[in-house]
Design an enzyme around this catalytic site. Structure first.
Site, PDB file in Angstrom:
ATOM      1  N   SER A 128      -4.003  -5.609   5.572  1.00  0.00           N
ATOM      2  CA  SER A 128      -5.389  -5.569   5.116  1.00  0.00           C
ATOM      3  C   SER A 128      -6.246  -5.173   6.307  1.00  0.00           C
ATOM      4  CB  SER A 128      -5.781  -6.953   4.596  1.00  0.00           C
ATOM      5  OG  SER A 128      -7.155  -6.985   4.297  1.00  0.00           O
ATOM      6  N   LYS A 135      -4.199  -1.863   2.575  1.00  0.00           N
ATOM      7  CA  LYS A 135      -5.437  -2.234   1.872  1.00  0.00           C
ATOM      8  C   LYS A 135      -6.568  -2.022   2.857  1.00  0.00           C
ATOM      9  CE  LYS A 135      -7.152  -6.893   0.928  1.00  0.00           C
ATOM     10  NZ  LYS A 135      -6.772  -8.188   0.321  1.00  0.00           N
ATOM     11  N   LYS A 154     -10.781  -2.632   3.401  1.00  0.00           N
ATOM     12  CA  LYS A 154     -11.962  -3.302   2.880  1.00  0.00           C
ATOM     13  C   LYS A 154     -13.022  -2.242   2.602  1.00  0.00           C
ATOM     14  CE  LYS A 154     -10.658  -7.638   3.242  1.00  0.00           C
ATOM     15  NZ  LYS A 154     -10.629  -8.567   2.096  1.00  0.00           N
ATOM     16  N   ASP A 173     -10.419  -3.433  -1.230  1.00  0.00           N
ATOM     17  CA  ASP A 173     -10.879  -4.795  -1.545  1.00  0.00           C
ATOM     18  C   ASP A 173     -12.367  -4.883  -1.210  1.00  0.00           C
ATOM     19  OD1 ASP A 173     -11.267  -7.496  -1.951  1.00  0.00           O
ATOM     20  OD2 ASP A 173      -9.805  -8.169  -0.450  1.00  0.00           O
ATOM     21  N   GLU A 223      -9.541  -4.385  -5.618  1.00  0.00           N
ATOM     22  CA  GLU A 223      -9.542  -5.853  -5.601  1.00  0.00           C
ATOM     23  C   GLU A 223     -10.976  -6.376  -5.621  1.00  0.00           C
ATOM     24  OE1 GLU A 223      -6.993  -7.370  -2.517  1.00  0.00           O
ATOM     25  OE2 GLU A 223      -7.888  -9.372  -2.570  1.00  0.00           O
ATOM     26  N   ASP A 234      -9.030 -11.642  -7.068  1.00  0.00           N
ATOM     27  CA  ASP A 234      -8.688 -12.553  -5.965  1.00  0.00           C
ATOM     28  C   ASP A 234      -9.586 -13.784  -6.117  1.00  0.00           C
ATOM     29  OD1 ASP A 234      -8.559 -13.875  -3.507  1.00  0.00           O
ATOM     30  OD2 ASP A 234      -8.980 -12.137  -2.258  1.00  0.00           O
ATOM     31  N   LYS A 237      -3.246 -16.300  -3.943  1.00  0.00           N
ATOM     32  CA  LYS A 237      -3.238 -16.956  -2.632  1.00  0.00           C
ATOM     33  C   LYS A 237      -2.903 -18.409  -2.919  1.00  0.00           C
ATOM     34  CE  LYS A 237      -6.601 -13.945  -0.395  1.00  0.00           C
ATOM     35  NZ  LYS A 237      -8.019 -13.748  -0.107  1.00  0.00           N
ATOM     36  N   GLY A 282      -3.529 -13.225   1.640  1.00  0.00           N
ATOM     37  CA  GLY A 282      -3.495 -14.036   2.849  1.00  0.00           C
ATOM     38  C   GLY A 282      -4.918 -14.360   3.242  1.00  0.00           C
TER      39      GLY A 282
HETATM   40  O1  OSB Z   1     -10.167 -10.996   0.468  1.00  0.00           O
HETATM   41  O2  OSB Z   1      -8.088 -10.930   0.717  1.00  0.00           O
HETATM   42  C1  OSB Z   1      -9.198 -11.209   1.166  1.00  0.00           C
HETATM   43  C2  OSB Z   1      -8.870 -12.398   4.784  1.00  0.00           C
HETATM   44  C3  OSB Z   1      -9.770 -13.439   4.795  1.00  0.00           C
HETATM   45  C4  OSB Z   1     -10.502 -13.713   3.668  1.00  0.00           C
HETATM   46  C5  OSB Z   1     -10.325 -12.939   2.517  1.00  0.00           C
HETATM   47  C6  OSB Z   1      -9.401 -11.906   2.486  1.00  0.00           C
HETATM   48  C7  OSB Z   1      -8.692 -11.610   3.661  1.00  0.00           C
HETATM   49  C8  OSB Z   1      -7.781 -10.468   3.784  1.00  0.00           C
HETATM   50  C9  OSB Z   1      -6.765 -10.499   4.917  1.00  0.00           C
HETATM   51  O3  OSB Z   1      -7.868  -9.475   3.112  1.00  0.00           O
HETATM   52  C10 OSB Z   1      -5.452 -11.050   4.490  1.00  0.00           C
HETATM   53  C11 OSB Z   1      -4.545 -11.324   5.670  1.00  0.00           C
HETATM   54  O4  OSB Z   1      -4.260 -10.402   6.438  1.00  0.00           O
HETATM   55  O5  OSB Z   1      -4.095 -12.480   5.812  1.00  0.00           O
HETATM   56 MG    MG Z   2      -9.368 -10.208  -1.379  1.00  0.00          MG
END
Ligand code: OSB
Ligand code: MG
Length: 380
Positions: free
Chosen positions: A147, A173, A175, A200, A225, A250, A274, A302
């Site tokens: 991510s 992924k 953001k 996401d 997402e 999510d 999660k 995560g």
């Molecule tokens: O939205 O999935 C999310 C990290 C912190 C809070 C929200 C998210 C995330 C990630 C990173 O996308 C996931 C990771 O690398 O652990």
């Molecule tokens: Mg997310």
């Protein structure tokens, strides 16, 4: 078979706990992690240490110190654990009875998962089996995904994606946020035409943006997402009818019931489970089962966890239904030094090997824990 696994886990006896301790740690990130809601420069986590008969189990709460991703924070989780959940952990209870008792506490899934994770880690260590075996699922190579946070420029984004591709991740992924979306995704797609790519938004858009989001449909994304609010399911159904790209939820999903509602309403075609957000591994297995029965793939997200929570997410991915790469990345992309050994590394083909040791298969390194500890509190 899955039903039997859950029934067996619910029958698991809670062993007498000799010690319970909160440990708050703060680890600097290798680089800041930016999303549409916040930029985190370090991982501050509430850990729970439980001791029984000389064996130690750990649980990591996925809540942040702030309520920007979810309403729970490290402080609310600690309060709910200390004043409500931990007093319910009584010897002679089964895990199922404990979970039923936890049902009296509304919400606070992150707090619930923390103690559930620690008790399951302890149970697996007592039985000298890896956590996935205790859950009832055979070992398998775990797919990897990464991510990538919001970047300063499209060039920086392309460099970050290039590194991920080089490292061998199965999917990337990225953001997105208002003003950093279609053009940014198009630049990545143009540079990496066959990359398994998804985005996401962490709830940055509303239905007024539907026409804008439709422009993502031409960019061959695996999924979008959480485009809309963290507290919505219904409007996602309206948006999904307008989009060809599958929506993945999510933040909106806190339970099996939420997952079923979202799927039946047509609000998503994929779910990011999660375990730390939905109240733990048992609820995650229920969600995976409900999704599989409806033809909906799931994957493990995560929360930039330390090696404790990351290990739990890896074991979860041995569960049936986790058919898409998750957000589990190598330790080195988060931390210079983690508090556990072994760290996560990508093996041949970009797969993660489940650590074969008992429980989560990771061991907390005392000097490192001490280095990153802000405070400890013995509660039992
Ligand atoms: O939205 O999935 C999310 C990290 C912190 C809070 C929200 C998210 C995330 C990630 C990173 O996308 C996931 C990771 O690398 O652990
Ligand atoms: Mg997310």
């Amino acid at each position: 078979m899955t039903t039997d696994n859950l029934a067996r886990l619910e029958d698991l006896a809670i062993v007498p706990i000799d010690e319970i301790e909160f440990v708050t740690v703060r680890l600097p990130f290798v680089s800041p992690f930016g999303t549409s809601v916040h930029t985190w420069t370090c991982k501050e986590a509430l850990l729970l240490r439980v001791v029984s008969g000389g064996l130690v189990g750990w649980g990591e709460c996925v809540a942040d110190p702030d309520p920007f991703y979810a309403y729970e924070t490290t402080t609310t989780a600690r309060h709910v654990l200390k004043d409500f959940l931990l007093p319910m952990v009584l010897p002679g209870f089964t895990l199922g009875a404990l979970m039923a008792a936890f049902g009296r506490v509304r919400g606070h899934g992150m707090a619930k998962a923390t103690i559930e994770n620690a008790l399951l880690d302890l149970a697996a260590r007592r039985e000298r089996v890896p956590l996935h075996t205790l859950l009832g699922y055979p070992r398998k190579p775990i797919m990897s995904g990464i991510s990538i946070g919001l970047q300063e420029s499209i060039d920086a984004l392309l460099a970050a994606v290039g590194e991920a591709v080089e490292a061998g991740y199965h999917r990337v992924k990225m953001k997105i946020a208002r003003g950093k979306d279609v053009e940014w995704v198009r630049a990545v797609r143009t540079r990496f035409p066959s990359l398994q790519l998804m985005v996401d938004a962490n709830g940055d858009y509303d239905l007024v943006s539907a026409d804008h989001l439709k422009r993502l449909d031409g960019l061959d994304l695996m999924m979008i997402e959480q485009p809309l609010s963290y507290s919505d399911i219904f409007q996602h159904a309206t948006l999904q009818r307008e989009l060809k790209t599958p929506i993945c939820l999510d933040e909106s999903i806190h339970s099996e019931a939420d997952a079923i509602a979202a799927i039946e309403m047509g609000a998503c075609r994929i779910i990011n489970v999660k375990q730390g957000r939905v109240g733990g591994l048992l609820e995650s297995i229920r969600i995976a089962r409900a999704c599989a029965a409806r033809g909906v793939p799931v994957w493990s997200g995560g929360m930039d966890e330390t090696g404790i929570g990351r290990a739990v997410n890896i074991h979860l991915q041995a569960v049936d239904g986790f058919t898409l790469p998750g957000d589990t990345s190598e330790t080195r992309r988060y931390f210079q030094e983690d508090i556990v050994e072994p760290g996560v590394v990508l093996g041949p083909g970009g797969f993660i090997d489940i650590s074969p040791g008992a429980g989560t298969g990771v061991t907390v390194v005392p000097e490192r824990l001490a280095r990153y500890t802000l405070e400890r509190e013995r509660v039992q």
